[in-house]
Scaffold this motif. Structure first.
Motif, mmCIF file in Angstrom:
data_model
loop_
_atom_site.group_PDB
_atom_site.id
_atom_site.type_symbol
_atom_site.label_atom_id
_atom_site.label_comp_id
_atom_site.label_asym_id
_atom_site.label_seq_id
_atom_site.Cartn_x
_atom_site.Cartn_y
_atom_site.Cartn_z
ATOM 1 N N LYS A 50 16.378 5.489 100.958
ATOM 2 C CA LYS A 50 15.792 6.373 101.866
ATOM 3 C C LYS A 50 15.871 7.849 101.526
ATOM 4 O O LYS A 50 14.853 8.496 101.599
ATOM 5 C CB LYS A 50 16.740 6.155 103.173
ATOM 6 N N TYR A 51 16.999 8.327 101.307
ATOM 7 C CA TYR A 51 17.017 9.844 100.832
ATOM 8 C C TYR A 51 18.457 10.111 100.267
ATOM 9 O O TYR A 51 19.403 9.297 99.955
ATOM 10 C CB TYR A 51 16.943 10.725 102.216
ATOM 11 N N GLY A 66 13.506 12.042 98.860
ATOM 12 C CA GLY A 66 13.669 10.558 99.731
ATOM 13 C C GLY A 66 12.327 10.459 100.161
ATOM 14 O O GLY A 66 11.217 11.110 100.081
ATOM 15 N N THR A 67 12.048 9.272 100.760
ATOM 16 C CA THR A 67 11.104 8.759 101.247
ATOM 17 C C THR A 67 10.598 9.558 102.718
ATOM 18 O O THR A 67 11.540 10.098 103.511
ATOM 19 C CB THR A 67 10.941 7.311 101.650
ATOM 20 N N ASN A 123 15.250 9.670 114.627
ATOM 21 C CA ASN A 123 14.385 8.770 113.786
ATOM 22 C C ASN A 123 12.846 8.938 113.864
ATOM 23 O O ASN A 123 11.979 8.175 113.296
ATOM 24 C CB ASN A 123 14.672 7.316 113.900
#
Length: 337
Positions: A50-51, A66-67, A123
């Motif tokens: 992710k990150y 990250g993504t 999120n």
């Protein structure tokens, strides 16, 4: 590439660069007894695919990779207002850093005009992409994540670009997390060579009509290109350059009318000559007369509006009473279609 492989390459390519000494820099800024290793990131601050953020970055302006959007990889800096055991009240703990970030950006946003800013609300990745600006108070609240930097397709990541950008953002980090009273970009102006040419920036291209009219960065870039062409025609292609390094920043356009002489041009996009002069005067004076700066022969504020009689009289007074060689030049974009 996996996130861990990307990070390994970043670490490798950062060696010998300022960003490669981040932990040593943090040690000095934070008054730590020892640095937290030699790497930027660590396994403890890397979260799957992710990150990742730099080691020690939980409670400060963090370097973050990250993504992001589907199929996109981000790199840049961020503030995370998510609470944790080590940071139970991030919206309070990070206030000073946010304030210093805002001051830095108020003075140096043009240096990062090729980057963007956006946020996540827990999120939820907001469709909030915009040029880097001051962080609004309503974004400093529990669960927000504010990011500034760039995105690339995950299947064609330019690792050198990531390292270059993180290195550019180091000056921002040092001010935000340091104690300096004034945010500056370190610019060595000793024997700066005069290299003719125009730095290509993002232009209108396929932008919407609203963007073409309202986006200040795009309009500035278009004016810079037009002014460069006009001055090149007047003074010759070998005597005009853009983004010339002065002591405290980059001058939009510089002319070399003859060897040993320079003219500075600062572009503003306001709707009146008075507003252009108000916005540009302090900036061009600092570029011209700050300690260790190279003093130009003439100064020009450049804008689209015509120079009205009152603004003309004001500039004449500055020249007469304070011997400031300041002038105004009108530069008009072709009518937008």
């Amino acid at each position: 590439m996996s996130l861990s492989e990307i990070i390994a390459e970043i670490e490798k390519r950062a060696q010998g660069r300022g960003i490669g000494h981040l932990q040593e820099i943090r040690k000095g800024l934070k008054g730590l007894s020892r640095s937290a290793g030699n790497s930027i990131f660590s396994p403890q601050t890397t979260f799957g695919e992710k990150y990742a953020y730099h080691y020690g970055g939980r409670g400060e302006l963090q370097f973050n990779v990250g993504t992001d959007k589907p199929g996109m990889f981000r790199h840049g800096v961020a503030f995370s207002f998510e609470s944790s055991r080590s940071l139970p009240n991030p919206e309070e703990a990070l206030l000073t850093s946010v304030r210093r970030f805002n001051e830095f950006i108020d003075l140096h946003s043009a240096e990062y005009s090729d980057m963007s800013m956006w946020e996540w609300d827990r999120n939820d990745r907001r469709d909030s992409d915009r040029p880097i600006t001051s962080i609004r108070p309503n974004l400093v609240r529990r669960g927000m994540f504010v990011f500034a930097g760039k995105m690339q397709p995950t299947d064609s990541i330019d690792l050198d670009l990531i390292v270059d950008d993180l290195d550019r953002l180091l000056a921002m980090y040092q001010f935000v997390e340091g104690r300096d009273e004034f945010p500056t970009l370190i610019v060595d102006t000793v024997d700066v060579p005069f290299r003719p040419g125009c730095t290509i920036k993002r232009r209108y291209a396929t932008a919407s009509l609203a963007e073409r009219i309202l986006n200040i960065d795009l309009r500035h870039n278009e004016l810079q290109s037009l002014l460069y062409e006009e001055l090149q025609h007047e003074h010759g292609e070998n005597n005009v350059t853009t983004e010339w390094k002065a002591a405290t920043g980059k001058v939009d356009v510089v002319v070399r009318p003859e060897e040993g002489h320079l003219w500075f041009y600062e572009i503003k996009t306001s709707l009146s000559a008075r507003a252009c002069i108000r916005e540009g005067l302090a900036q061009i004076l600092e570029y011209s007369y700050w300690l260790s700066g190279i003093e130009p022969e003439k100064l020009f504020i450049v804008g689209e509006p015509r120079l009205d009689p009152e603004a003309n009289q004001y500039l004449a007074r500055l020249r007469e009473r304070f011997s400031i060689p300041i002038e105004y030049r009108q530069c008009v974009l072709p009518e937008l279609r």
